[in-house]
Design a protein around this motif. Sequence first.
Motif, PDB file in Angstrom:
ATOM      1  N   THR A 146       0.857  -1.189   0.000  1.00 34.11           N
ATOM      2  CA  THR A 146       0.000   0.000   0.000  1.00 34.11           C
ATOM      3  C   THR A 146       0.892   1.237   0.000  1.00 34.11           C
ATOM      4  O   THR A 146       2.054   1.160   0.412  1.00 34.11           O
ATOM      5  N   TRP A 147       0.328   2.377  -0.422  1.00 40.12           N
ATOM      6  CA  TRP A 147       1.162   3.580  -0.432  1.00 40.12           C
ATOM      7  C   TRP A 147       1.479   4.033   0.985  1.00 40.12           C
ATOM      8  O   TRP A 147       2.534   4.604   1.237  1.00 40.12           O
ATOM      9  N   ASP A 148       0.587   3.743   1.949  1.00 44.08           N
ATOM     10  CA  ASP A 148       0.953   4.183   3.306  1.00 44.08           C
ATOM     11  C   ASP A 148       2.075   3.340   3.898  1.00 44.08           C
ATOM     12  O   ASP A 148       2.838   3.847   4.732  1.00 44.08           O
ATOM     13  N   ALA A 149       2.193   2.075   3.466  1.00 39.72           N
ATOM     14  CA  ALA A 149       3.352   1.282   3.918  1.00 39.72           C
ATOM     15  C   ALA A 149       4.643   1.880   3.350  1.00 39.72           C
ATOM     16  O   ALA A 149       5.666   1.922   4.027  1.00 39.72           O
ATOM     17  N   VAL A 150       4.580   2.374   2.099  1.00 38.50           N
ATOM     18  CA  VAL A 150       5.752   3.068   1.519  1.00 38.50           C
ATOM     19  C   VAL A 150       6.089   4.279   2.369  1.00 38.50           C
ATOM     20  O   VAL A 150       7.248   4.514   2.728  1.00 38.50           O
ATOM     21  N   ARG A 151       5.067   5.065   2.721  1.00 41.93           N
ATOM     22  CA  ARG A 151       5.311   6.279   3.499  1.00 41.93           C
ATOM     23  C   ARG A 151       5.889   5.955   4.869  1.00 41.93           C
ATOM     24  O   ARG A 151       6.801   6.638   5.339  1.00 41.93           O
ATOM     25  N   ASP A 152       5.380   4.867   5.511  1.00 33.27           N
ATOM     26  CA  ASP A 152       5.930   4.458   6.817  1.00 33.27           C
ATOM     27  C   ASP A 152       7.436   4.233   6.724  1.00 33.27           C
ATOM     28  O   ASP A 152       8.176   4.564   7.641  1.00 33.27           O
ATOM     29  N   ASP A 153       7.881   3.633   5.617  1.00 26.61           N
ATOM     30  CA  ASP A 153       9.310   3.291   5.487  1.00 26.61           C
ATOM     31  C   ASP A 153      10.150   4.437   4.930  1.00 26.61           C
ATOM     32  O   ASP A 153      11.310   4.581   5.313  1.00 26.61           O
ATOM     33  N   LEU A 154       9.605   5.235   4.000  1.00 26.14           N
ATOM     34  CA  LEU A 154      10.465   6.115   3.200  1.00 26.14           C
ATOM     35  C   LEU A 154      10.107   7.594   3.268  1.00 26.14           C
ATOM     36  O   LEU A 154      10.684   8.407   2.533  1.00 26.14           O
ATOM     37  N   ASP A 155       9.178   7.961   4.159  1.00 31.98           N
ATOM     38  CA  ASP A 155       8.810   9.372   4.271  1.00 31.98           C
ATOM     39  C   ASP A 155      10.058  10.209   4.567  1.00 31.98           C
ATOM     40  O   ASP A 155      10.848   9.857   5.450  1.00 31.98           O
ATOM     41  N   GLN A 163       0.247   7.590  -5.585  1.00 40.54           N
ATOM     42  CA  GLN A 163      -0.723   6.832  -4.802  1.00 40.54           C
ATOM     43  C   GLN A 163      -1.616   6.007  -5.703  1.00 40.54           C
ATOM     44  O   GLN A 163      -2.181   6.521  -6.665  1.00 40.54           O
ATOM     45  N   GLY A 164      -1.755   4.749  -5.373  1.00 43.31           N
ATOM     46  CA  GLY A 164      -2.709   3.879  -6.056  1.00 43.31           C
ATOM     47  C   GLY A 164      -3.371   3.012  -5.017  1.00 43.31           C
ATOM     48  O   GLY A 164      -3.088   3.143  -3.826  1.00 43.31           O
ATOM     49  N   PRO A 165      -4.250   2.127  -5.467  1.00 44.78           N
ATOM     50  CA  PRO A 165      -4.854   1.191  -4.523  1.00 44.78           C
ATOM     51  C   PRO A 165      -3.830   0.156  -4.037  1.00 44.78           C
ATOM     52  O   PRO A 165      -2.712   0.111  -4.546  1.00 44.78           O
TER      53      PRO A 165
END
Length: 312
Positions: A146-155, A163-165
């Motif tokens: 998910t895009w929020d998992a990306v943000r958790d790791d790489l923000d 952002q996609g589904p």
Amino acid sequence: MTTRLLSDPADAARVLRSGGLCAFPTETVYGLGADAQDASAVDRVFEAKGRPADNPLIVHLANVDQVSDVAVPTPLGRQLLRAFSPGPLTIVLPARSYVSRRVTAGLDTVAIRIPSNPLALALLAATGRPVVAPSANRSGRPSPTTWDAVRDDLDGRVDAILQGPATDLGIESTVVDASGETVRILRPGIVTLGDLQDVVGNLVTEALDDAGAARSPGLRHRHYAPEAAVRVLTASADARPAGDAAWIGLSEPPAGYAQVRVCQDIEAYAQVLYHALREFDARGVSRIDAEAVPAVGLGVALMDRLRRAAAG
Ligand code: TXA
Ligand code: MG
């Protein structure tokens, strides 16, 4: 650095074309994109992920016509491209000499993939260049679905996230080496042994020995293991429900687990696995009981990922 959230692939393409890093969805997991021909952008991918420099990157392409820009399309490679591209198959081919050694980690081969996710294809087409994209997680974390998992790791470590589904498939592409006379499976994934056997005759499944590790550098490195101890259960009698334990599997567990994920089928299990591991960790469970599946079809890749999670 502020990480921008984008919804238009044209904006994401502008980030890549100006040397930035942008994560984007594929049908398997989210990837962290950079212009493959921009040496400093490629370096920043390794930095942002904390990825060892000896682990090569997959070059993502918009279409089959771009393959010969970066690789030598062998007869077996062409056959695989015809059958499986676009889609969740990564093909290792002899690299063109001008492909950066940072991308290939010094190997004379390069891994290529044409993803089928429409947002990924729109981004690649708009970028108009080969794009490196490892999974968009910090090294040692599960691939993000998910895009929020990306943000958790790489923000704060990347310029943007398209952002996609949530991704459809949930585990990574199958990696095969088609640079020689036989096709070797280097990493089990979504495309199964049976799928490959339907297309190519001479097929070798790489044992995960020293030789295999040398061919597929990624297999050398530590893979995700959650904070919680993971046990892969082959018999439901081994289940040990507890108020601080989690269950994931195809069957209904005995009562008493704090967190429970029951999946309809192997496809659903694969789709949700990484997300569930991240969620269990966030909730601080101390043990995860993961039900084994038969190691056939997609079950081979799923068991590979479960065993790696348990190995930590
Ligand atoms: O589904 C996927 O493949 C995702 C999405 C984003 O496309 N990408 C992905 O990339 O899983 P990454 O970097 O996490 O894994 C790439 C794997 C690694 O195991 C790496 O060692 C292997 O591909 N690889 C890359 N280039 C190679 C090469 N030239 N020879 C052998 N293995 C290679
Ligand atoms: Mg990865």
